[in-house]
Design a protein around this motif. Structure first.
Motif: not given
Length: 260
Positions: A12, A48, A203-206
């Motif tokens: 991201a 994200g 996944a990313d931070d969001r």
């Protein structure tokens, strides 16, 4: 025609890293005999990335991102469909670019934005039949949530699409699993087209992503599928003539024009 699709773990906000990953996948796809590589929704920015990164990384339809992706396509002798943030004046669109690196470019703007996250950043595009031809196959583009509205796939099928390419950012969860495991094959079958639905993983931070990328045939069977976790480069043969029997048995498009 042989196509390839990268289920991708984008970083991201790091456009350079993501472009390098797409370039590596293009080399692998071309080495595997593919003439088209598909990567996910907003693959260049990461889905994200957030509004600040989208504003920073957004590029016009003929801008830096298109030039870089075109160079990757030309260097590897392969066409590419990639999701990117498109800037036009003060507006930003969630878009997908087709480029073959030798003069054919087309941009599709997502018409059905999903949730507050997308609506806070992007303008919706108008529903449109953006079509190109590659290797004798007519290709139409949608993005993620667009494919969940049957009218969008039907519009492309009626316009003559053989293959509907759908870069996506499907999140983990029961709904996402149902969409990947059932809806994509139904969309292919009810329109007698190929559907390539290509997702992020990891996944990313969001967000956490469902993976589960699929390439479905007109008879509803899966030609290729990715697991829920991990990057995967899928390959599939797109041969419309192989499905003449399916089209003859399932005459939905023809019967739309017949009296009830």
């Amino acid at each position: 025609m042989r196509i390839a699709a990268l289920q991708m773990h984008a970083i991201a906000g790091d456009g350079e890293a993501n472009l390098q990953r797409i370039a590596a996948a293009a080399a692998d796809a071309a080495g595997g005999g593919a003439t088209l590589l598909i990567v996910p929704e907003l693959a260049v920015t990461g889905y994200g990335a957030g509004d600040a990164a989208f504003a920073r990384l957004a590029s016009p339809a003929t801008g830096d991102i298109a030039v870089r992706l075109g160079a990757i396509a030309q260097d590897n002798g392969i066409a590419i469909v990639a999701g990117f943030a498109e800037r036009e004046g003060a507006r930003t669109y969630n878009s997908a670019l087709f480029t073959d690196g030798i003069g054919t470019n087309a941009v599709y703007r997502k018409s059905h934005l999903y949730g507050d996250y997308e609506r806070a950043v992007f303008e919706p595009g108008s529903p449109a039949s953006v079509m190109v031809e590659l290797g004798g196959v007519r290709l139409g583009m949608l993005i993620c949530y667009d494919v969940e509205f049957p009218e969008n796939v039907r519009r492309l099928a009626l316009a003559g699409a053989d293959l509907v390419v759908v870069p996506t950012a499907l999140p983990k969860g029961a709904s996402g699993t149902f969409i990947a495991n059932h809806m994509i094959q139904v969309r292919a079958f009810e329109n007698q087209v190929f559907v390539a639905y290509i997702n992020h993983c990891g996944a990313d931070d969001r967000f956490a992503y469902a993976g589960l990328s699929r390439i479905a045939a007109p008879d509803g069977k899966l030609l290729a599928e990715a697991p829920a976790e991990g990057e995967t480069l899928l390959f599939a043969a797109i041969r419309p003539d192989d499905y003449a029997t399916s089209r003859a048995e399932n005459t939905y498009l023809v019967d739309l024009g017949r009296p009830a």
